[in-house]
Design a protein around this motif. Structure first.
Motif, PDB file in Angstrom:
ATOM      1  N   LYS A 117       0.253   4.136  -9.570  1.00 52.71           N
ATOM      2  CA  LYS A 117       0.688   3.712  -8.229  1.00 52.71           C
ATOM      3  C   LYS A 117       1.979   4.413  -7.823  1.00 52.71           C
ATOM      4  O   LYS A 117       2.315   4.461  -6.646  1.00 52.71           O
TER       5      LYS A 117
ATOM      6  N   THR B 111      -6.806 -12.590   2.939  1.00 52.35           N
ATOM      7  CA  THR B 111      -6.498 -11.323   2.291  1.00 52.35           C
ATOM      8  C   THR B 111      -7.223 -10.185   3.003  1.00 52.35           C
ATOM      9  O   THR B 111      -8.157 -10.417   3.779  1.00 52.35           O
ATOM     10  N   LEU B 184      -8.737   0.559  -7.496  1.00 49.40           N
ATOM     11  CA  LEU B 184      -9.195  -0.540  -6.639  1.00 49.40           C
ATOM     12  C   LEU B 184     -10.205  -1.398  -7.383  1.00 49.40           C
ATOM     13  O   LEU B 184     -10.927  -0.913  -8.245  1.00 49.40           O
ATOM     14  N   GLN B 185     -10.255  -2.682  -7.006  1.00 49.43           N
ATOM     15  CA  GLN B 185     -11.189  -3.591  -7.654  1.00 49.43           C
ATOM     16  C   GLN B 185     -12.415  -3.741  -6.761  1.00 49.43           C
ATOM     17  O   GLN B 185     -12.291  -4.095  -5.587  1.00 49.43           O
ATOM     18  N   THR B 195      -5.109  -3.523  -6.036  1.00 50.07           N
ATOM     19  CA  THR B 195      -4.589  -4.097  -7.279  1.00 50.07           C
ATOM     20  C   THR B 195      -3.228  -3.469  -7.556  1.00 50.07           C
ATOM     21  O   THR B 195      -2.789  -2.582  -6.828  1.00 50.07           O
ATOM     22  N   ASP B 196      -2.622  -3.931  -8.638  1.00 53.44           N
ATOM     23  CA  ASP B 196      -1.340  -3.359  -9.030  1.00 53.44           C
ATOM     24  C   ASP B 196      -1.504  -1.889  -9.408  1.00 53.44           C
ATOM     25  O   ASP B 196      -0.599  -1.087  -9.203  1.00 53.44           O
ATOM     26  N   SER B 198      -3.794   0.262  -8.156  1.00 41.09           N
ATOM     27  CA  SER B 198      -4.120   1.142  -7.031  1.00 41.09           C
ATOM     28  C   SER B 198      -2.872   1.456  -6.211  1.00 41.09           C
ATOM     29  O   SER B 198      -2.818   2.451  -5.512  1.00 41.09           O
TER      30      SER B 198
END
Lengths: 242, 262
Positions: A117, B111, B184-185, B195-196, B198
């Motif tokens: 990230k 979300t 990504l999830q 997500t954390d 991505s």
């Protein structure tokens, strides 16, 4: 008693280790960047094991034992195209250098990379891929291109050059997690293929033959042990009759 | 010897996972906006039976030792975000992103979800929604008297109202992109969640730096390459076969050993 029974025993133990080895290769037949290990064994005399007294009693006999060694076959694996710009396959003798927790540097051939990230180039377990100055590579931008010598361009800007090292073949060892340890032996002449991953270099034919030979030689060794057993039994029962 | 039994079992499990992933790819070959997955494996830990460099029985240094690996483990099912084929549908609310970027949808729980599938339609209030009814984020409403809807390459949506000749702008589509889309999830329904791994979404207008253009009347089909999937299926199945042979060989060795003592 019979020394031969122990020689046969070490042989049987080694054949089972050889099967472990072949199985490991087959389990990793579809593991990206896996390098097969080959197993070899030979008979060694055990010179220290013989006392003068034994030597006088059996002048022609030598205590022998099988010793094995495994070595890593670093030849190139087959390349599979993926079209993912950060999937890099290495051709030739190079290894990618990655840095994990505790700043230890490891080497890998698994070039299925992505960006963290923070934009750093990382491998599948999150270890940071290093550039030629042993620094992490930060990629900003969306259109990524990697040239054959490992230079990364993002939106046309040079983002760094991936380090490819040659390792001293006798020091290369598997660490698991697609990583290797070893001593660096200069810059590699290898090339990088973008949008492709290197499959394992496991050859199914070799491994199947390995299974068969390990299994049969194991059975032979067991047969030798049972023959010694019969011999001992005969010694006890038949000779005692006289 | 028991080692090889469990090593082969880990190999069989890994190949099974690979077949699962390939089957999912093949099942979704015609799913709009689907991105192919790839099972990634790593070798497991190694047991050091004899270290290289250790002195041998004759006092010499052994050049290579004995390392026995204990199998394989799956590490990731990596999504490949290459572009899928475009299908011309002519439907004004079928949109495709030519390049990087995801459509943003707001889910009922508040979300934001991200998708590549641009099959939109209007709900009864005129909101642009995806097939599950999730509205675009930011929301865009088309007035009921609109006769034609035009989506420009930069995401601007213009409508023509009956009786008028000049188009009027009703909103613009905003896209999101990620520094590490592989992080990504996938949550099904063609949706991805941030997500954390991505990273935070970077939003922007289509055609802005780093974002793709929007084309109206097209859809992005899955990026599954069926020939490659079938080739992978063969590899996985054969590797599974061979690992099962190793289980049999280990079993046979144990049997021979047990038969040694009559």
């Amino acid at each position: 008693m019979y020394k031969g029974i122990y020689v046969a025993m070490t042989g049987a133990m080694l054949r089972s280790q050889e099967l472990d080895n072949v199985t490991q290769n087959m389990a990793n037949a579809n593991t990206t960047g896996y390098k097969r290990t080959s197993f070899s064994s030979r008979l060694y005399p055990l010179l220290e094991g013989i006392t003068d007294k034994q030597n006088a009693a059996y002048p022609n006999a030598k205590a022998m034992a099988y010793f094995g060694q495994s070595s890593i076959d670093t030849t190139d694996g087959t390349v599979q195209l993926t079209e993912n710009p950060l999937d890099l396959a290495c051709r030739g003798d190079g290894f990618f250098a990655v840095q994990g927790v505790g700043n230890n540097i490891y080497y890998t051939r698994n070039g299925s990379f992505s960006r963290s990230k923070d934009g750093l180039l990382v491998d599948g377990s999150g270890e940071v891929v290093l550039d030629t100055a042993n620094k992490p590579i930060r990629i900003q931008g969306s259109a990524i291109q990697v040239t054959a010598d490992g230079t990364i361009y993002a939106d046309g800007n040079n983002s760094g050059k991936i380090k490819l090292v040659k390792l001293d073949p006798s020091t290369v060892q598997h660490l698991g997690n697609s990583l290797f340890s070893g001593t660096e032996a200069g810059v590699s002449g290898g090339r990088i293929l973008e949008g492709a991953i290197e499959m394992s270099n496991v050859n199914p034919i070799n491994e199947m033959v390995g299974i068969i030979s390990a299994l049969r030689e194991f059975e032979v060794a067991q047969k030798v042990i049972t023959n010694f057993d019969t011999l001992a039994e005969k010694t006890v029962t038949e000779i005692a009759k006289v | 010897m028991i080692r090889s039994l469990f090593t082969a079992a880990s190999g069989m499990q890994a190949q099974q996972l690979m077949v699962d992933v390939i089957s999912n790819n093949i099942a979704n070959v015609n799913t709009i906006g689907y991105k192919a997955g790839r099972a990634e494996f790593q070798d497991l830990l190694y047991q050091q039976l004899r270290s290289p460099g250790a002195p041998s029985e004759t006092g010499m240094q052994v050049p290579s030792g004995i390392q026995v690996g204990l199998g394989v483990k799956p590490v990731a099912v990596q999504k490949l975000f290459s572009q899928g084929d475009f299908i011309n549908t002519g439907n004004p609310l079928d949109l495709v992103i030519e390049g990087d970027g995801f459509f943003q949808l707001s889910r009922p729980d508040g979300t934001t979800a991200y998708t590549k599938a641009g099959t939109f339609s209007l709900d009864k209030n005129g909101n642009i929604v995806d097939p599950d009814g999730y509205p675009l984020e930011p929301p865009i409403t088309i007035p009921t008297d609109a006769t034609t809807i035009t989506v420009a390459f930069n995401g601007d949506i213009n409508i023509l109202v009956a009786g008028q000749t000049a188009p009027s702008l009703v909103g613009s589509i905003t896209l999101a992109r990620f520094i590490n889309p592989a992080g990504l999830q996938s949550v099904g329904k063609n949706l991805f969640l941030a997500t954390d791994a991505s990273g935070e979404p970077i939003t922007g207008a289509p055609d802005a730096l780093g974002f793709g253009d929007i084309s109206q009347g097209f859809l992005e089909n899955s990026n599954v390459n069926i020939v490659q999937e079938l080739a992978n299926l063969i590899t996985a199945q054969r590797a599974f076969d061979m690992n099962s042979k190793a289980v049999q060989a280990s079993d046979q060795m144990l049997q021979t050993t047990a038969a040694m003592k009559a």
